[in-house]
Scaffold this motif. Sequence first.
Motif, PDB file in Angstrom:
ATOM      1  N   ASP A   1       5.036  -1.537  -8.619  1.00 40.95           N
ATOM      2  CA  ASP A   1       5.793  -1.077  -7.453  1.00 40.95           C
ATOM      3  C   ASP A   1       7.166  -0.517  -7.811  1.00 40.95           C
ATOM      4  N   SER A   2       7.353  -0.168  -9.090  1.00 41.90           N
ATOM      5  CA  SER A   2       8.636   0.418  -9.489  1.00 41.90           C
ATOM      6  C   SER A   2       8.763   1.843  -8.958  1.00 41.90           C
TER       7      SER A   2
ATOM      8  N   ASN B   1      -3.439   9.875 -11.751  1.00 41.93           N
ATOM      9  CA  ASN B   1      -2.551  10.481 -10.762  1.00 41.93           C
ATOM     10  C   ASN B   1      -3.127  10.322  -9.362  1.00 41.93           C
ATOM     11  N   GLU B   2      -2.473  10.927  -8.383  1.00 42.55           N
ATOM     12  CA  GLU B   2      -2.891  10.745  -6.990  1.00 42.55           C
ATOM     13  C   GLU B   2      -4.260  11.353  -6.698  1.00 42.55           C
ATOM     14  N   ALA B   3      -4.723  12.263  -7.546  1.00 42.94           N
ATOM     15  CA  ALA B   3      -6.053  12.854  -7.373  1.00 42.94           C
ATOM     16  C   ALA B   3      -7.142  12.034  -8.063  1.00 42.94           C
TER      17      ALA B   3
ATOM     18  N   ASN C   1       2.947   9.400  -7.411  1.00 46.77           N
ATOM     19  CA  ASN C   1       2.480   8.032  -7.592  1.00 46.77           C
ATOM     20  C   ASN C   1       1.435   7.994  -8.699  1.00 46.77           C
ATOM     21  N   TYR C   2       1.473   6.932  -9.503  1.00 42.39           N
ATOM     22  CA  TYR C   2       0.533   6.793 -10.612  1.00 42.39           C
ATOM     23  C   TYR C   2      -0.017   5.362 -10.645  1.00 42.39           C
ATOM     24  N   ALA C   3      -1.331   5.275 -10.811  1.00 41.88           N
ATOM     25  CA  ALA C   3      -1.980   3.970 -10.941  1.00 41.88           C
ATOM     26  C   ALA C   3      -2.156   3.659 -12.421  1.00 41.88           C
TER      27      ALA C   3
ATOM     28  N   SER D   1       5.939   4.719  -9.033  1.00 40.25           N
ATOM     29  CA  SER D   1       6.294   6.036  -8.486  1.00 40.25           C
ATOM     30  C   SER D   1       7.368   6.694  -9.338  1.00 40.25           C
ATOM     31  N   ILE D   2       7.245   8.001  -9.488  1.00 41.73           N
ATOM     32  CA  ILE D   2       8.289   8.793 -10.149  1.00 41.73           C
ATOM     33  C   ILE D   2       8.944   9.655  -9.081  1.00 41.73           C
ATOM     34  N   GLY D   3      10.239   9.493  -8.903  1.00 45.07           N
ATOM     35  CA  GLY D   3      10.948  10.220  -7.854  1.00 45.07           C
ATOM     36  C   GLY D   3      10.945   9.412  -6.575  1.00 45.07           C
TER      37      GLY D   3
END
Length: 527
Positions: A41-42, A70-72, A101-103, A123-125
């Motif tokens: 959750d960062s 990635n989100e896709a 967002n990245y898993a 999350s980045i950004g």
Amino acid sequence: MKERIVQYRKIPLLCLSFLFLMIPHEVFAHAQLEKAEPAPDSTLTALPEEIVLTFNERLEKELFSIKVFNEAGEQVSKSETEMSKDQKTITQDLPSLPEGNYAISYSVLSADGHPIKGSYVVSIGEKTAPRSEMNQLHNEENPSLLSSMIQSVSRILYYLALLLTAGWMIWGTVNKIEHGEMRAAFRQKARYLQAALLITTIGMGYFQFAELLNSWSADEIWPLLTGTALGISWLLSMVLSILGFALLLRFTWLDRLWVFVILTVKSINGHAMAFDPPILTIAIDVLHLFAASIWAGGLFYIFAFWKKQREHVRQFLPAFSQAAFISILVLMGTGAASTFLFLPQIGYLFDTKWGILLLIKAAIVLLVTVTGGILRYSWKKRSEHAIGRLLKIDFSLMLVIVGIVGVFTHLSPLPQNEPLEWHEQEKHLEFTTSIFPKAPGSNHFMVEAGSLQEGIEIKNVELFLKYQDNPDVAPIQVPFSQAEQSGKVHYMIDGQYLPFAGNWTAELRILDSEDNEGVFSTEFMVY
């Protein structure tokens, strides 16, 4: 008299029913993610150059991976995952990635043979898409009740076959059988036990590897079999079980060597492999299994020949009684030694199903000791009716103990630290506080707070951690950086603000723009 006989015959059935009720409805992972960089959750300004995941136990050197999606749902990590020398940390290099967002998904195999997998989102950004769909990626499905029951039954039958076969061979090398008919019966029962051991070894291996293949593909079977303690243990057990048909019952020294080797092979697949020092824990486990084999095999020997070879059993009982007493003492000693090596605090016995089952097992072993004493007294008094009755009770208690072993060997001795997720909502305020992994040492602390009242903003947030087990330890403040006053604020920091295991209280103080302060608290346990 007939009513009594019927009652005693029901004892094994009641014991089996008890074992059925003990079978867990879920399987508990053994190794646990202790530290993650970046933390779950960062929200980051940029993704770091690598992902570092640290676990609380040793991992196998094969079949470990970190994958980033990635989100896709596309995998964006391409390089190989690496493992540290102490086999507790895995790392994954990352390419440069855009905002979003990245898993982060990981799969490992604990040193005691249990597959562990999980995922979390970073999350980045600051302006990223909602995470709801990302959080559904790679969700781990709990095994069904039927699947858990079948796996537990297969382990119980395997342990029963292993102990009875090993014990039968041990007593065959000690207790010389002169009578030809009885010798033939002994050899026949030995073959039946060997066949049972081979079948249960195949069955347990099937269920273990079927569970593992849920996490890894079929082309990774060979590395699993040849590069992990689980695979090597199962392969060697299969080889020894098959060779036993050709080698056993020929030479006394070879029978004893076979027993020692197969018990040692079993010990490298289990809890003993996950704790330090492994040489000591494995040696204790081998001694424990050897003592259990002497007791279980001797009981089965008496049970098998009680009706048709009663005079032989009478002559056998004194030797068995003495050996069983020593075996019980060894079982108590090795069981206690393993427990102290596995658990940082003995009080943790009451916090896990593993500990509860161990305490039940210890209580039943005490019953076995009492039964054995009464059995020895009855033998001296030549009370055959009492001896037969006590043997049934002793044999039934042995079944229960083996059943407990078959269940709790698949449970973790250590209580699991679950991340703290604390959410509250009042009329004018809502907040969420999380601590990951909520273990002694470095943790990720996050607080999100928002005002539900128009025109009111959040001015300041303070988080204090109070150690309840020692009043001399002053509250520890988590030093969040000052956030800009807003209707919704987000605080986040990594640090070692949970230095001890024990009972803690988290106290959150939230100050709004009108200088109204809300104080909230929650209690939690750190193992």
